[in-house]
Design a protein around this motif. Structure first.
Motif, PDB file in Angstrom:
ATOM      1  N   PRO A 162       0.839  -1.211   0.000  1.00 50.20           N
ATOM      2  CA  PRO A 162       0.000   0.000   0.000  1.00 50.20           C
ATOM      3  C   PRO A 162       0.869   1.255   0.000  1.00 50.20           C
ATOM      4  O   PRO A 162       2.056   1.214   0.328  1.00 50.20           O
ATOM      5  CB  PRO A 162      -0.788  -0.122   1.300  1.00 50.20           C
ATOM      6  N   TRP A 163       0.268   2.337  -0.375  1.00 47.77           N
ATOM      7  CA  TRP A 163       0.927   3.639  -0.291  1.00 47.77           C
ATOM      8  C   TRP A 163       0.547   4.322   1.025  1.00 47.77           C
ATOM      9  O   TRP A 163      -0.416   3.933   1.681  1.00 47.77           O
ATOM     10  CB  TRP A 163       0.488   4.537  -1.434  1.00 47.77           C
ATOM     11  N   ARG A 164       1.291   5.336   1.346  1.00 45.62           N
ATOM     12  CA  ARG A 164       0.937   6.186   2.484  1.00 45.62           C
ATOM     13  C   ARG A 164       0.275   7.444   1.915  1.00 45.62           C
ATOM     14  O   ARG A 164       0.903   8.216   1.188  1.00 45.62           O
ATOM     15  CB  ARG A 164       2.175   6.543   3.312  1.00 45.62           C
ATOM     16  N   VAL A 165      -0.990   7.640   2.242  1.00 43.64           N
ATOM     17  CA  VAL A 165      -1.734   8.812   1.769  1.00 43.64           C
ATOM     18  C   VAL A 165      -2.481   9.391   2.961  1.00 43.64           C
ATOM     19  O   VAL A 165      -3.521   8.876   3.371  1.00 43.64           O
ATOM     20  CB  VAL A 165      -2.732   8.455   0.645  1.00 43.64           C
ATOM     21  N   ARG A 166      -1.942  10.446   3.523  1.00 46.03           N
ATOM     22  CA  ARG A 166      -2.563  11.062   4.701  1.00 46.03           C
ATOM     23  C   ARG A 166      -3.670  12.039   4.336  1.00 46.03           C
ATOM     24  O   ARG A 166      -4.719  12.052   4.960  1.00 46.03           O
ATOM     25  CB  ARG A 166      -1.506  11.822   5.514  1.00 46.03           C
ATOM     26  N   PHE A 167      -3.421  12.873   3.348  1.00 46.69           N
ATOM     27  CA  PHE A 167      -4.289  14.019   3.098  1.00 46.69           C
ATOM     28  C   PHE A 167      -5.408  13.665   2.123  1.00 46.69           C
ATOM     29  O   PHE A 167      -5.157  13.248   0.986  1.00 46.69           O
ATOM     30  CB  PHE A 167      -3.470  15.187   2.540  1.00 46.69           C
ATOM     31  N   TRP A 168      -6.654  13.867   2.569  1.00 52.58           N
ATOM     32  CA  TRP A 168      -7.825  13.588   1.753  1.00 52.58           C
ATOM     33  C   TRP A 168      -8.785  14.777   1.827  1.00 52.58           C
ATOM     34  O   TRP A 168      -9.172  15.209   2.917  1.00 52.58           O
ATOM     35  CB  TRP A 168      -8.547  12.324   2.245  1.00 52.58           C
ATOM     36  N   GLN A 171     -23.239  18.076   6.600  1.00 51.32           N
ATOM     37  CA  GLN A 171     -23.697  16.718   6.847  1.00 51.32           C
ATOM     38  C   GLN A 171     -23.034  15.723   5.899  1.00 51.32           C
ATOM     39  O   GLN A 171     -22.669  14.609   6.298  1.00 51.32           O
ATOM     40  CB  GLN A 171     -25.226  16.651   6.707  1.00 51.32           C
ATOM     41  N   GLU A 172     -22.878  16.125   4.645  1.00 52.35           N
ATOM     42  CA  GLU A 172     -22.211  15.252   3.676  1.00 52.35           C
ATOM     43  C   GLU A 172     -20.757  15.009   4.072  1.00 52.35           C
ATOM     44  O   GLU A 172     -20.244  13.880   3.966  1.00 52.35           O
ATOM     45  CB  GLU A 172     -22.285  15.857   2.277  1.00 52.35           C
ATOM     46  N   ALA A 173     -20.084  16.050   4.530  1.00 53.08           N
ATOM     47  CA  ALA A 173     -18.681  15.903   4.932  1.00 53.08           C
ATOM     48  C   ALA A 173     -18.559  14.934   6.104  1.00 53.08           C
ATOM     49  O   ALA A 173     -17.645  14.100   6.155  1.00 53.08           O
ATOM     50  CB  ALA A 173     -18.097  17.260   5.298  1.00 53.08           C
ATOM     51  N   ARG A 174     -19.476  15.011   7.042  1.00 55.23           N
ATOM     52  CA  ARG A 174     -19.450  14.077   8.172  1.00 55.23           C
ATOM     53  C   ARG A 174     -19.697  12.655   7.690  1.00 55.23           C
ATOM     54  O   ARG A 174     -19.050  11.706   8.141  1.00 55.23           O
ATOM     55  CB  ARG A 174     -20.503  14.467   9.201  1.00 55.23           C
ATOM     56  N   ARG A 175     -20.628  12.502   6.760  1.00 55.96           N
ATOM     57  CA  ARG A 175     -20.982  11.164   6.273  1.00 55.96           C
ATOM     58  C   ARG A 175     -19.835  10.560   5.469  1.00 55.96           C
ATOM     59  O   ARG A 175     -19.420   9.419   5.729  1.00 55.96           O
ATOM     60  CB  ARG A 175     -22.245  11.250   5.413  1.00 55.96           C
ATOM     61  N   PHE A 176     -19.309  11.316   4.513  1.00 61.39           N
ATOM     62  CA  PHE A 176     -18.203  10.797   3.695  1.00 61.39           C
ATOM     63  C   PHE A 176     -16.980  10.536   4.566  1.00 61.39           C
ATOM     64  O   PHE A 176     -16.310   9.505   4.436  1.00 61.39           O
ATOM     65  CB  PHE A 176     -17.858  11.790   2.580  1.00 61.39           C
ATOM     66  N   GLY A 177     -16.677  11.487   5.456  1.00 62.70           N
ATOM     67  CA  GLY A 177     -15.499  11.332   6.296  1.00 62.70           C
ATOM     68  C   GLY A 177     -15.576  10.134   7.223  1.00 62.70           C
ATOM     69  O   GLY A 177     -14.558   9.498   7.526  1.00 62.70           O
ATOM     70  N   THR A 178     -16.768   9.796   7.660  1.00 62.67           N
ATOM     71  CA  THR A 178     -16.944   8.653   8.564  1.00 62.67           C
ATOM     72  C   THR A 178     -16.465   7.355   7.924  1.00 62.67           C
ATOM     73  O   THR A 178     -15.877   6.495   8.595  1.00 62.67           O
ATOM     74  CB  THR A 178     -18.425   8.516   8.951  1.00 62.67           C
ATOM     75  N   TYR A 179     -16.686   7.208   6.631  1.00 62.17           N
ATOM     76  CA  TYR A 179     -16.371   5.950   5.961  1.00 62.17           C
ATOM     77  C   TYR A 179     -15.004   5.962   5.270  1.00 62.17           C
ATOM     78  O   TYR A 179     -14.647   4.988   4.603  1.00 62.17           O
ATOM     79  CB  TYR A 179     -17.485   5.601   4.958  1.00 62.17           C
ATOM     80  N   TYR A 220      -5.867  12.498   7.353  1.00 64.67           N
ATOM     81  CA  TYR A 220      -6.120  13.892   7.725  1.00 64.67           C
ATOM     82  C   TYR A 220      -7.135  14.410   6.724  1.00 64.67           C
ATOM     83  O   TYR A 220      -6.815  14.704   5.573  1.00 64.67           O
ATOM     84  CB  TYR A 220      -4.825  14.704   7.675  1.00 64.67           C
ATOM     85  N   LYS A 221      -8.405  14.471   7.162  1.00 66.55           N
ATOM     86  CA  LYS A 221      -9.516  14.745   6.253  1.00 66.55           C
ATOM     87  C   LYS A 221      -9.860  16.232   6.254  1.00 66.55           C
ATOM     88  O   LYS A 221     -10.039  16.834   7.316  1.00 66.55           O
ATOM     89  CB  LYS A 221     -10.723  13.893   6.651  1.00 66.55           C
ATOM     90  N   ILE A 222      -9.946  16.790   5.056  1.00 70.64           N
ATOM     91  CA  ILE A 222     -10.105  18.235   4.880  1.00 70.64           C
ATOM     92  C   ILE A 222     -11.461  18.512   4.241  1.00 70.64           C
ATOM     93  O   ILE A 222     -11.735  18.088   3.114  1.00 70.64           O
ATOM     94  CB  ILE A 222      -8.968  18.801   4.011  1.00 70.64           C
ATOM     95  N   HIS A 227     -10.840  16.905   9.850  1.00 71.49           N
ATOM     96  CA  HIS A 227      -9.849  17.478  10.764  1.00 71.49           C
ATOM     97  C   HIS A 227      -9.474  18.914  10.422  1.00 71.49           C
ATOM     98  O   HIS A 227      -8.797  19.580  11.205  1.00 71.49           O
ATOM     99  CB  HIS A 227      -8.557  16.646  10.734  1.00 71.49           C
ATOM    100  N   ALA A 228      -9.836  19.364   9.228  1.00 71.59           N
ATOM    101  CA  ALA A 228      -9.460  20.703   8.780  1.00 71.59           C
ATOM    102  C   ALA A 228     -10.520  21.228   7.821  1.00 71.59           C
ATOM    103  O   ALA A 228     -11.324  20.468   7.272  1.00 71.59           O
ATOM    104  CB  ALA A 228      -8.092  20.682   8.094  1.00 71.59           C
ATOM    105  N   LEU A 229     -10.512  22.545   7.624  1.00 68.19           N
ATOM    106  CA  LEU A 229     -11.399  23.210   6.680  1.00 68.19           C
ATOM    107  C   LEU A 229     -10.550  23.923   5.641  1.00 68.19           C
ATOM    108  O   LEU A 229      -9.503  24.493   5.962  1.00 68.19           O
ATOM    109  CB  LEU A 229     -12.267  24.260   7.377  1.00 68.19           C
ATOM    110  N   SER A 230     -11.013  23.917   4.411  1.00 70.01           N
ATOM    111  CA  SER A 230     -10.273  24.641   3.379  1.00 70.01           C
ATOM    112  C   SER A 230     -10.919  25.995   3.118  1.00 70.01           C
ATOM    113  O   SER A 230     -12.031  26.293   3.567  1.00 70.01           O
ATOM    114  CB  SER A 230     -10.224  23.826   2.084  1.00 70.01           C
ATOM    115  N   VAL A 231     -10.210  26.823   2.394  1.00 73.22           N
ATOM    116  CA  VAL A 231     -10.731  28.083   1.868  1.00 73.22           C
ATOM    117  C   VAL A 231     -10.017  28.319   0.540  1.00 73.22           C
ATOM    118  O   VAL A 231      -8.862  27.916   0.365  1.00 73.22           O
ATOM    119  CB  VAL A 231     -10.492  29.258   2.855  1.00 73.22           C
TER     120      VAL A 231
END
Length: 500
Positions: free
Chosen positions: A157-163, A183-191, A201-203, A236-240
């Motif tokens: 496998p690869w190491r991929v932290r940032f999503w 709500q979508e971000a919580r749902r997608f991030g959960t899985y 590290y989910k953005i 874990h983070a928010l973008s702009v």
């Protein structure tokens, strides 16, 4: 006549660490960024890789951008001849053959020595699709997606932290409301699961410019006002996203090269607004997260002008002048000041699109390093360094620009491994500046300096004149009486380094 400016630098008072990820990059399936830029004739272009390795680029965001929310990753794996095609509806309506997919991107990141930052498809994709992409990339052992990866030639496998959980959900990523997207971000991030020691590290896809209400909506999903204990959520983070735009309308953004002095100053005012934008989002986040456990990610920034005449309007190909370099210098100074909250930034984009590092000529194949590239290289020493606060002793020089007031000297400083690095920009198009910086808490002995400037702010590099705007040694620097003195010619970017 030169303007004079005095400041104080306490080299023994540590500020926040400047993450190397503030010098991140962005590569979208857009125009000639991937095909004709990174990837030519079925192979990664190695001279592009070599040039970017010299920048020590920390991460690369892919596959978009707007393209991310119409991209289905399974179309980009397996034998290339068998991969289905699609239409890139956002960028030029061209056919995408999917020859550059997950394995090719991961190979590119390995060659660059950069961490991958993958933007998942929330707009038109499914939770299962993104969940299985994480599994395909990062799960070892035996599982459906691990077996599929191995069948496609990659055992480990690869190491991929940032999503990234989608992109611009307020616009091309689904035209969602903030409440619905949260709500979508919580749902997608959960899985999106952690496998082995690969900790994601989910953005979350954040705001457009000064939309602070969007940020507040997302922060409400994480904690309560003033709460120091952050609830577990899907991100874990928010973008702009914030671009430097100066044209009178979206359809008329102005030329990248044919601009006058008034347009130059308007651009500098627009660039300096990044401080207000980051301060606004940071203030909202601080109200809900005073412990600063949630990161802010500026994963699209840069100048956006009209495309070069004769090129596809959907390819966003623009030239890159000394003006762009000074925009970059101002941004980095601001990034360093917000290093306690800002954890990543990604310039848009790396090759052949918007404020690019590299331009490749489609006819000759020539590779051109832009003035912006040189700012990234000159500022390398700030990566993972300790930021140092610069206090002004006299009012910095400024000039009125329309209803705004532009501070024309910008600077920041850091310390790493016993070495000081100071970056300075003189945004005045016509007047030099003399800067005196008192060094407190340490002794600075010998220094060396580089300067990036040229005869005019419109100057740029081409295959015929690849070094029209390039850095060289600067002799307008001295140390005496515990102070660093720097002469800044008009429209120049200067870095000074020395051992403490």
């Amino acid at each position: 006549m030169a303007t004079r400016f005095e400041a104080v630098l306490n080299v023994d008072l540590d500020g926040p660490r400047i993450s190397r990820h503030l010098y991140g990059h962005f590569a979208e399936h857009l125009g000639r960024c991937i095909y004709g830029g990174f990837y030519v004739d079925g192979a990664i272009r190695l001279d592009v890789v070599e040039a970017l390795r010299a920048l020590n680029i920390p991460n690369l965001r892919w596959p978009g951008g707007c393209f991310a929310d119409e991209y289905h990753w399974r179309d980009g794996i397996g034998p290339r001849a068998q991969r289905p095609t699609m239409v890139n509806t956002h960028w030029g309506g061209v056919e995408e053959n999917n020859h550059f997919g997950t394995h090719e991107f991961m190979e590119l990141c390995e060659l660059l020595g950069a961490e991958p930052y993958i933007s998942g498809n929330v707009g038109s994709g499914t939770v299962r699709e993104m969940s299985e992409w994480v599994e395909y990339l990062t799960r070892e052992g035996d599982s459906p997606m691990a077996r599929l990866r191995k069948a496609n030639g990659r055992d480990e496998p690869w190491r991929v932290r940032f999503w990234g959980l989608g992109n611009e959900a307020w616009g091309c990523g689904g035209n969602m409301t903030a409440e619905h997207y949260a709500q979508e971000a919580r749902r997608f991030g959960t899985y999106c699961r952690d496998y082995g020691d690969n900790q994601l590290y989910k953005i979350a896809a954040g705001a457009n410019g000064a939309d602070y209400a969007w940020t507040e909506t997302l922060m409400k999903q994480i904690g309560h006002l003033g709460c120091r204990r952050i609830r577990s959520t899907g991100y874990h983070a928010l973008s702009v996203h914030h671009y430097t735009l100066t044209g009178p309308t979206w359809e008329q953004k102005g030329s990248a090269t044919a601009f006058d002095t008034d347009e130059y100053y308007t651009t500098m005012v627009a660039a300096a607004r990044i401080e207000e934008i980051l301060a606004g989002h940071a203030a909202v986040m601080d109200a809900y997260d005073p412990g600063q456990t949630v990161g802010l990610v500026l994963d699209e920034w840069g100048t956006w002008f009209d495309v070069e005449p004769g090129t596809n309007p959907g390819f966003l190909y623009q030239q890159n002048t000394l003006r762009d370099a000074l925009v970059a210098g101002v941004h980095f100074d601001v990034f360093h000041r917000f290093a306690d909250r800002l954890v990543m930034a990604n310039i848009a984009q790396t090759v052949n699109v918007l404020q690019a590092m590299i331009l490749t000529d489609p006819d000759s194949g020539a590779l051109v390093l832009t003035p912006t590239y040189h700012v990234f290289r000159m500022n390398q020493g700030h990566q993972d360094a300790t930021s140092l606060r610069v206090d002004v002793r006299t009012a910095p020089p400024s000039r009125p620009v329309g209803d705004a007031n532009l501070t024309t000297v910008s600077m920041s400083a850091s310390r790493k491994d016993g070495r000081l690095l100071v970056s300075l920009s003189n945004l005045d198009a016509g007047a030099p500046a003399d800067v005196r910086i008192e060094i407190r808490g340490g002794t600075l002995e010998t220094v060396e300096a580089q300067i990036l400037t040229s005869g005019a702010v419109q100057d740029h590099n081409t295959p015929q004149t690849p070094s029209a705007v390039a850095p060289h040694a600067h002799d307008g620097v001295s140390v005496a009486g515990g102070a660093l003195r720097v002469r800044l010619p008009a429209h120049s970017f200067v870095t000074v380094s020395g051992i403490l």
